[in-house]
Each structure stands twice: as C-alpha cells, then as structure tokens.
Design an enzyme around this catalytic site. Structure first.
Site, mmCIF file in Angstrom:
data_model
loop_
_atom_site.group_PDB
_atom_site.id
_atom_site.type_symbol
_atom_site.label_atom_id
_atom_site.label_comp_id
_atom_site.label_asym_id
_atom_site.label_seq_id
_atom_site.Cartn_x
_atom_site.Cartn_y
_atom_site.Cartn_z
ATOM 1 N N GLY A 89 25.659 45.296 30.864
ATOM 2 C CA GLY A 89 25.726 44.079 30.314
ATOM 3 C C GLY A 89 26.928 43.698 29.397
ATOM 4 O O GLY A 89 27.062 42.408 28.905
ATOM 5 N N ASN A 91 31.426 37.141 41.698
ATOM 6 C CA ASN A 91 31.679 38.548 41.251
ATOM 7 C C ASN A 91 32.853 38.895 40.413
ATOM 8 O O ASN A 91 33.890 38.466 40.859
ATOM 9 C CB ASN A 91 31.302 39.420 42.531
ATOM 10 C CG ASN A 91 31.307 40.982 42.174
ATOM 11 O OD1 ASN A 91 30.400 41.320 41.426
ATOM 12 N ND2 ASN A 91 32.039 41.640 42.806
ATOM 13 N N GLN A 107 40.472 44.414 28.340
ATOM 14 C CA GLN A 107 41.521 43.582 28.519
ATOM 15 C C GLN A 107 41.370 42.502 29.704
ATOM 16 O O GLN A 107 42.475 41.696 29.834
ATOM 17 C CB GLN A 107 43.065 44.210 28.529
ATOM 18 C CG GLN A 107 43.196 45.192 27.483
ATOM 19 C CD GLN A 107 44.400 46.113 27.607
ATOM 20 O OE1 GLN A 107 45.147 45.953 28.580
ATOM 21 N NE2 GLN A 107 44.582 47.229 26.756
ATOM 22 N N ASP A 147 33.467 42.375 48.261
ATOM 23 C CA ASP A 147 34.579 42.101 47.568
ATOM 24 C C ASP A 147 35.553 41.525 48.329
ATOM 25 O O ASP A 147 36.859 41.577 48.352
ATOM 26 C CB ASP A 147 35.067 43.523 47.068
ATOM 27 C CG ASP A 147 33.976 44.148 46.246
ATOM 28 O OD1 ASP A 147 34.061 45.376 46.471
ATOM 29 O OD2 ASP A 147 33.371 43.524 45.446
ATOM 30 N N HIS A 157 35.050 42.316 39.759
ATOM 31 C CA HIS A 157 35.353 43.432 40.265
ATOM 32 C C HIS A 157 36.399 44.275 39.577
ATOM 33 O O HIS A 157 37.508 43.458 39.178
ATOM 34 C CB HIS A 157 35.674 43.718 41.772
ATOM 35 C CG HIS A 157 35.820 44.997 42.576
ATOM 36 N ND1 HIS A 157 34.932 45.651 42.691
ATOM 37 C CD2 HIS A 157 37.125 45.328 42.855
ATOM 38 C CE1 HIS A 157 35.344 46.926 43.242
ATOM 39 N NE2 HIS A 157 36.607 46.658 43.249
HETATM 40 C C1 GRF Z 1 31.761 46.466 35.130
HETATM 41 O O1 GRF Z 1 32.883 47.506 35.294
HETATM 42 C C2 GRF Z 1 32.112 45.742 36.301
HETATM 43 O O2 GRF Z 1 33.538 45.520 36.478
HETATM 44 C C3 GRF Z 1 31.416 46.201 37.325
HETATM 45 O O3 GRF Z 1 30.341 46.758 36.802
HETATM 46 C C4 GRF Z 1 30.584 47.085 35.710
HETATM 47 C C5 GRF Z 1 29.463 46.214 34.794
HETATM 48 O O4 GRF Z 1 29.411 46.673 33.533
HETATM 49 N N1 GRF Z 1 30.977 45.326 38.326
HETATM 50 P P1 GRF Z 1 28.669 45.734 32.467
HETATM 51 O O5 GRF Z 1 27.160 46.017 32.913
HETATM 52 O O6 GRF Z 1 28.964 44.317 32.496
HETATM 53 O O7 GRF Z 1 28.798 46.277 31.011
#
Ligand code: GRF
Length: 209
Positions: A12, A108, A179, A151, A110
């Site tokens: 999260g 989303n 970043q 995606d 990605h």
């Molecule tokens: C992140 O790397 C995001 O890009 C991908 O899943 C991961 C989620 O991480 N979709 P978090 O749960 O937000 O820390």
C-alpha cells in the site's frame, strides 16, 4: 468532490502516497471513500484504517467461483458510488463488467514505461528483473486508464527513472516507486479531480499544460 475507491493487494505505498496527497492538499477536490483488497493480510488495509478510511477484504478464496467473486467486488465498488477507481498494486483481473461500467473512470499504476515490460506476467519485481535482463538504461512508471486489455488503456502520465550501475531488481523497484509511482499517481488523481484529463481517439489530452 471526486469520490475515489482504491483497490489494493499489498503493502500500500501507492495508497499511502494518495492518502498523504489528499491530506496535505496536493490532491485537491478529492475524497477517498473506500479501500478494498483481495488479500486480508495486505498492509494497505491497515494504512487505510490508520487514516479513518473504510477498508474491507473481498477475497476470491471466499467464493465458490470467480463469477461470484466478480459480482461481489463490483457490488462493493458500486456501493461507494465512486467517480474514480484507482488500482494501486491490485493483482486481480478486473471483471469485464467493471471495466465497461467504469470506462475512463478507472486508472492503474504500472511500474514501467508502457509499452515496455507490461502485459500478462509483468507485475511487481518481474517488471524490474526483465528491465535489468534487457539492459535498458531508463525505466519508469505509467498511470493509464484501464480497458479490456492488460496495461493497454490510454496513458495519462509517465515518469522516467535512470537505471544505476549495480542495480538489483529490489533497488530499482524502490527507486521507481519513490521517484515515479508515488509522484505520478497522486498527480493523475489531482488532474482528474479538476477536470483536466479527457480521452480522444484512444489517447489522453491534459488541459492547461
Ligand atoms: C507497485 O510497484 C506498483 O507499481 C505495482 O504494484 C506495486 C504496489 O506496491 N502495481 P504498493 O502496494 O503500492 O506498495
């Protein structure tokens, strides 16, 4: 006020970036009305509760088949009457009915510069392992609208990040999150909340840039 539901599966940190953005005002005109995870152990649920945001787990394991889960998930989302659904590390395939109902109202994040290293099988660390294996010098993250594909929806924002010598997949993942992801996801929500993103011919137009 943009009502947002966030779907999560893991730690999260992207959800936290959105929560922080709303609380500090860098994401304006927005309210997170609910958080839903497919994983009861997702720390993202605790992050929501820490900020007084309703959080619930709807797990495919609790349903006789995927169709029943899909129905329950869509019913739960609809129950919030959201203006926007945010997939923040949500690892479950989105029911087609939800994609249809929330066309251009579901985004989303990605962890790559789409169309590189995306699509089926590219998630989490796998994305960064593939980037290092290919030897690319620049990676990054993408926020896009969700359509029927994986995606493949209209791109809203992207941010590039340099690969450093000796990067491990974990180090690269962390840098892309810090970043890129944690910056462009809140920014995308703020743009949407202020009516600055539209979709024309399958591509986004951001007004006032
Ligand atoms: C992140 O790397 C995001 O890009 C991908 O899943 C991961 C989620 O991480 N979709 P978090 O749960 O937000 O820390």
């Amino acid at each position: 006020m943009l009502k947002v539901v966030v779907l999560v599966s893991g730690g999260g940190t992207n959800l936290q970036a959105v929560i922080d953005g709303v609380e500090e005002g860098s994401i304006s005109n927005t309210e997170i009305v609910g958080v839903i995870s497919n994983n009861k152990n997702a720390y993202a649920l605790q992050r929501a509760k820490n900020h007084g945001i309703e959080a619930q787990c709807i797990s495919p394991k609790d349903f006789a088949d995927r169709g029943k889960f899909n129905e329950k998930l869509l019913e739960a989302v609809d129950g919030y009457a959201p203006d926007l659904i945010v997939l923040a590390g949500f690892l479950v395939v989105i029911p087609p009915a939800m994609t249809k109902r929330y066309r251009n109202r579901m985004i989303n994040i990605h962890p790559s510069l789409i169309p590189s290293f995306c699509g089926t099988g590219y998630y989490g660390l796998k994305v960064h392992e593939a980037a290092l294996a290919r030897g690319v010098k620049v990676v990054g993250a993408t926020v896009h609208f969700v359509d029927e594909g994986t995606d493949t929806g209209p791109i809203i924002l992207q941010k590039a990040v340099e690969v450093q010598p000796g990067d491990t997949p974990e180090a690269l993942q962390r840098r892309v999150m810090e970043q890129a992801e944690w910056k462009i996801l809140p920014r995308a929500i703020d743009l949407i909340a202020n009516g600055r993103v539209s979709v024309k011919g399958g591509r986004t137009v951001i007004s006032g840039e």
